[in-house]
Write a protein that holds these residues in place. Structure first.
Motif, PDB file in Angstrom:
ATOM      1  N   GLY A  17       0.684   3.169   9.433  1.00  0.00           N
ATOM      2  CA  GLY A  17       1.667   4.247   9.351  1.00  0.00           C
ATOM      3  C   GLY A  17       2.368   4.372   8.011  1.00  0.00           C
ATOM      4  O   GLY A  17       3.385   5.055   7.910  1.00  0.00           O
ATOM      5  N   GLN A  18       1.838   3.725   6.963  1.00  0.00           N
ATOM      6  CA  GLN A  18       2.473   3.825   5.644  1.00  0.00           C
ATOM      7  C   GLN A  18       1.843   4.945   4.832  1.00  0.00           C
ATOM      8  O   GLN A  18       0.724   5.377   5.100  1.00  0.00           O
ATOM      9  CB  GLN A  18       2.324   2.502   4.885  1.00  0.00           C
ATOM     10  CG  GLN A  18       3.121   1.360   5.493  1.00  0.00           C
ATOM     11  CD  GLN A  18       3.047   0.112   4.623  1.00  0.00           C
ATOM     12  OE1 GLN A  18       1.987  -0.244   4.126  1.00  0.00           O
ATOM     13  NE2 GLN A  18       4.179  -0.538   4.442  1.00  0.00           N
ATOM     14  N   SER A  19       2.576   5.412   3.813  1.00  0.00           N
ATOM     15  CA  SER A  19       2.038   6.442   2.920  1.00  0.00           C
ATOM     16  C   SER A  19       1.027   5.787   1.975  1.00  0.00           C
ATOM     17  O   SER A  19       0.828   4.581   1.999  1.00  0.00           O
ATOM     18  CB  SER A  19       3.168   7.113   2.147  1.00  0.00           C
ATOM     19  OG  SER A  19       3.875   6.142   1.416  1.00  0.00           O
ATOM     20  N   GLN A  20       0.423   6.604   1.099  1.00  0.00           N
ATOM     21  CA  GLN A  20      -0.641   6.112   0.212  1.00  0.00           C
ATOM     22  C   GLN A  20      -0.170   4.974  -0.682  1.00  0.00           C
ATOM     23  O   GLN A  20      -0.901   4.044  -0.942  1.00  0.00           O
ATOM     24  CB  GLN A  20      -1.181   7.245  -0.640  1.00  0.00           C
ATOM     25  CG  GLN A  20      -2.076   8.180   0.137  1.00  0.00           C
ATOM     26  CD  GLN A  20      -2.762   9.167  -0.772  1.00  0.00           C
ATOM     27  OE1 GLN A  20      -2.129   9.771  -1.620  1.00  0.00           O
ATOM     28  NE2 GLN A  20      -4.050   9.330  -0.589  1.00  0.00           N
ATOM     29  N   PHE A  21       1.039   5.097  -1.190  1.00  0.00           N
ATOM     30  CA  PHE A  21       1.584   3.998  -1.979  1.00  0.00           C
ATOM     31  C   PHE A  21       3.099   3.995  -1.879  1.00  0.00           C
ATOM     32  O   PHE A  21       3.717   4.980  -1.485  1.00  0.00           O
ATOM     33  CB  PHE A  21       1.135   4.073  -3.450  1.00  0.00           C
ATOM     34  CG  PHE A  21       1.743   5.206  -4.225  1.00  0.00           C
ATOM     35  CD1 PHE A  21       2.968   5.055  -4.868  1.00  0.00           C
ATOM     36  CD2 PHE A  21       1.094   6.425  -4.310  1.00  0.00           C
ATOM     37  CE1 PHE A  21       3.532   6.094  -5.581  1.00  0.00           C
ATOM     38  CE2 PHE A  21       1.662   7.478  -5.021  1.00  0.00           C
ATOM     39  CZ  PHE A  21       2.876   7.311  -5.659  1.00  0.00           C
ATOM     40  N   GLN A  22       3.674   2.875  -2.220  1.00  0.00           N
ATOM     41  CA  GLN A  22       5.121   2.707  -2.213  1.00  0.00           C
ATOM     42  C   GLN A  22       5.524   2.243  -3.612  1.00  0.00           C
ATOM     43  O   GLN A  22       4.883   1.360  -4.180  1.00  0.00           O
ATOM     44  CB  GLN A  22       5.469   1.644  -1.171  1.00  0.00           C
ATOM     45  CG  GLN A  22       6.922   1.504  -0.859  1.00  0.00           C
ATOM     46  CD  GLN A  22       7.128   0.480   0.268  1.00  0.00           C
ATOM     47  OE1 GLN A  22       6.216   0.229   1.047  1.00  0.00           O
ATOM     48  NE2 GLN A  22       8.300  -0.091   0.329  1.00  0.00           N
ATOM     49  N   ILE A 139      15.849  -8.287   4.916  1.00  0.00           N
ATOM     50  CA  ILE A 139      15.824  -8.599   3.476  1.00  0.00           C
ATOM     51  C   ILE A 139      14.364  -8.832   3.070  1.00  0.00           C
ATOM     52  O   ILE A 139      13.706  -9.755   3.542  1.00  0.00           O
ATOM     53  CB  ILE A 139      16.664  -9.857   3.146  1.00  0.00           C
ATOM     54  CG1 ILE A 139      18.138  -9.641   3.531  1.00  0.00           C
ATOM     55  CG2 ILE A 139      16.543 -10.209   1.659  1.00  0.00           C
ATOM     56  CD1 ILE A 139      18.874  -8.575   2.743  1.00  0.00           C
ATOM     57  N   CYS A 140      13.881  -7.959   2.207  1.00  0.00           N
ATOM     58  CA  CYS A 140      12.488  -7.988   1.757  1.00  0.00           C
ATOM     59  C   CYS A 140      12.368  -8.827   0.490  1.00  0.00           C
ATOM     60  O   CYS A 140      13.308  -8.920  -0.297  1.00  0.00           O
ATOM     61  CB  CYS A 140      12.053  -6.552   1.477  1.00  0.00           C
ATOM     62  SG  CYS A 140      10.313  -6.351   1.071  1.00  0.00           S
ATOM     63  N   SER A 141      11.217  -9.434   0.276  1.00  0.00           N
ATOM     64  CA  SER A 141      10.926 -10.174  -0.956  1.00  0.00           C
ATOM     65  C   SER A 141       9.688  -9.578  -1.613  1.00  0.00           C
ATOM     66  O   SER A 141       8.701  -9.316  -0.931  1.00  0.00           O
ATOM     67  CB  SER A 141      10.628 -11.640  -0.647  1.00  0.00           C
ATOM     68  OG  SER A 141      11.811 -12.382  -0.702  1.00  0.00           O
ATOM     69  N   LEU A 190       8.997  -0.870   5.617  1.00  0.00           N
ATOM     70  CA  LEU A 190       8.966  -0.688   4.158  1.00  0.00           C
ATOM     71  C   LEU A 190       8.659  -1.995   3.422  1.00  0.00           C
ATOM     72  O   LEU A 190       8.747  -2.061   2.207  1.00  0.00           O
ATOM     73  CB  LEU A 190      10.317  -0.144   3.679  1.00  0.00           C
ATOM     74  CG  LEU A 190      10.687   1.242   4.205  1.00  0.00           C
ATOM     75  CD1 LEU A 190      12.135   1.564   3.902  1.00  0.00           C
ATOM     76  CD2 LEU A 190       9.751   2.291   3.623  1.00  0.00           C
ATOM     77  N   CYS A 191       8.294  -3.038   4.183  1.00  0.00           N
ATOM     78  CA  CYS A 191       8.095  -4.359   3.572  1.00  0.00           C
ATOM     79  C   CYS A 191       6.994  -5.125   4.297  1.00  0.00           C
ATOM     80  O   CYS A 191       7.110  -6.305   4.550  1.00  0.00           O
ATOM     81  CB  CYS A 191       9.427  -5.116   3.654  1.00  0.00           C
ATOM     82  SG  CYS A 191       9.437  -6.720   2.819  1.00  0.00           S
ATOM     83  N   LEU A 192       5.896  -4.437   4.618  1.00  0.00           N
ATOM     84  CA  LEU A 192       4.869  -5.084   5.450  1.00  0.00           C
ATOM     85  C   LEU A 192       4.101  -6.186   4.732  1.00  0.00           C
ATOM     86  O   LEU A 192       3.456  -7.007   5.370  1.00  0.00           O
ATOM     87  CB  LEU A 192       3.899  -4.032   6.009  1.00  0.00           C
ATOM     88  CG  LEU A 192       4.506  -3.057   7.030  1.00  0.00           C
ATOM     89  CD1 LEU A 192       3.444  -2.089   7.529  1.00  0.00           C
ATOM     90  CD2 LEU A 192       5.134  -3.794   8.208  1.00  0.00           C
ATOM     91  N   TRP A 193       4.148  -6.235   3.388  1.00  0.00           N
ATOM     92  CA  TRP A 193       3.448  -7.312   2.665  1.00  0.00           C
ATOM     93  C   TRP A 193       4.158  -8.646   2.840  1.00  0.00           C
ATOM     94  O   TRP A 193       3.571  -9.688   2.649  1.00  0.00           O
ATOM     95  CB  TRP A 193       3.329  -6.986   1.174  1.00  0.00           C
ATOM     96  CG  TRP A 193       4.674  -6.812   0.533  1.00  0.00           C
ATOM     97  CD1 TRP A 193       5.505  -7.800   0.069  1.00  0.00           C
ATOM     98  CD2 TRP A 193       5.361  -5.588   0.332  1.00  0.00           C
ATOM     99  NE1 TRP A 193       6.667  -7.239  -0.413  1.00  0.00           N
ATOM    100  CE2 TRP A 193       6.599  -5.890  -0.270  1.00  0.00           C
ATOM    101  CE3 TRP A 193       5.046  -4.255   0.589  1.00  0.00           C
ATOM    102  CZ2 TRP A 193       7.525  -4.910  -0.609  1.00  0.00           C
ATOM    103  CZ3 TRP A 193       5.957  -3.285   0.239  1.00  0.00           C
ATOM    104  CH2 TRP A 193       7.179  -3.611  -0.345  1.00  0.00           C
ATOM    105  N   ASP A 194       5.439  -8.592   3.187  1.00  0.00           N
ATOM    106  CA  ASP A 194       6.240  -9.821   3.257  1.00  0.00           C
ATOM    107  C   ASP A 194       6.180 -10.392   4.672  1.00  0.00           C
ATOM    108  O   ASP A 194       7.178 -10.486   5.372  1.00  0.00           O
ATOM    109  CB  ASP A 194       7.697  -9.505   2.850  1.00  0.00           C
ATOM    110  CG  ASP A 194       8.533 -10.771   2.668  1.00  0.00           C
ATOM    111  OD1 ASP A 194       7.946 -11.854   2.587  1.00  0.00           O
ATOM    112  OD2 ASP A 194       9.761 -10.664   2.608  1.00  0.00           O
TER     113      ASP A 194
END
Length: 197
Positions: A17-22, A139-141, A190-194
């Motif tokens: 559900g994310q856009s092409q890039f952030q 809190i995102c990193s 907004l922080c799925l990589w973390d």
């Protein structure tokens, strides 16, 4: 205004559900002697520009807590470069309270800054990697590494006919440095990589 800007473009996960890039922008104070003077950069002539370079010095990891948001529409007086560099990250430009204090003393308008919620304000606020709910604030990193940048001038020594030693600029020393930025996001999406892997 002694400003350093980091921009990160992160490819989105469309199936989640994310856009092409952030896009993210981190703005911090640039301390004197952190990089070489721009006049020296202008004189730099790079031999073999296609060569992949290795840094001569590895500088330690810097961990920064980005606790303030920067309003994109008012950023011009802080740095004219923010408008171009952070155009895709209008809603995600972050800085630190300690840097804001420095810029306010220099006469920058404080209305461009907004203090973000902290763990001390919201006890339930946790790190995104530990947060089970994708729609909750956390809190995102984000970590990045600058593999090669010109960090200082090199000086060589020469001896004249009378034996007197003098030093002169004879090159540029390169460094590598890593950064980890912690910042508030209104939802974990907004922080799925973390996430813990």
């Amino acid at each position: 205004q002694e400003v350093k800007i980091f921009r990160a473009l992160i490819l989105g996960e469309l199936e989640r559900g994310q856009s092409q890039f952030q896009a993210l922008c981190f703005v911090t104070r640039l301390h004197r002697n952190e990089i070489i003077p721009s006049e020296s950069m202008a004189k730099l002539r790079q031999k073999n520009p296609r060569t992949v370079r290795q840094a001569e010095e590895v500088r330690g990891l810097e961990h920064l807590s980005m606790d303030v948001a920067v309003n994109f529409s008012k950023e011009a007086q802080l740095s004219s470069h923010i408008h171009n560099v952070c155009a895709e990250a209008k809603e995600a430009i972050y800085t630190r309270e300690e840097d804001v204090k420095f810029w306010l003393e220099k006469g920058v308008d404080g209305s461009m800054f907004e203090v973000l919620p902290q763990g001390s304000d919201l006890p339930e606020l946790q790190r995104c990697r530990l947060c089970p709910d994708r729609w909750k604030p956390c809190i995102c990193s984000y970590s990045l590494s600058i593999e090669w940048y010109p960090c200082m001038l090199k000086y060589c020594k020469s001896r004249d006919a009378g034996g007197k030693v003098s030093s002169y600029k004879c090159g540029i020393r390169s460094c590598q440095k890593g950064y980890t930025f912690d910042y508030y996001v209104p939802q974990k999406q907004l922080c799925l990589w973390d996430e813990e892997t």
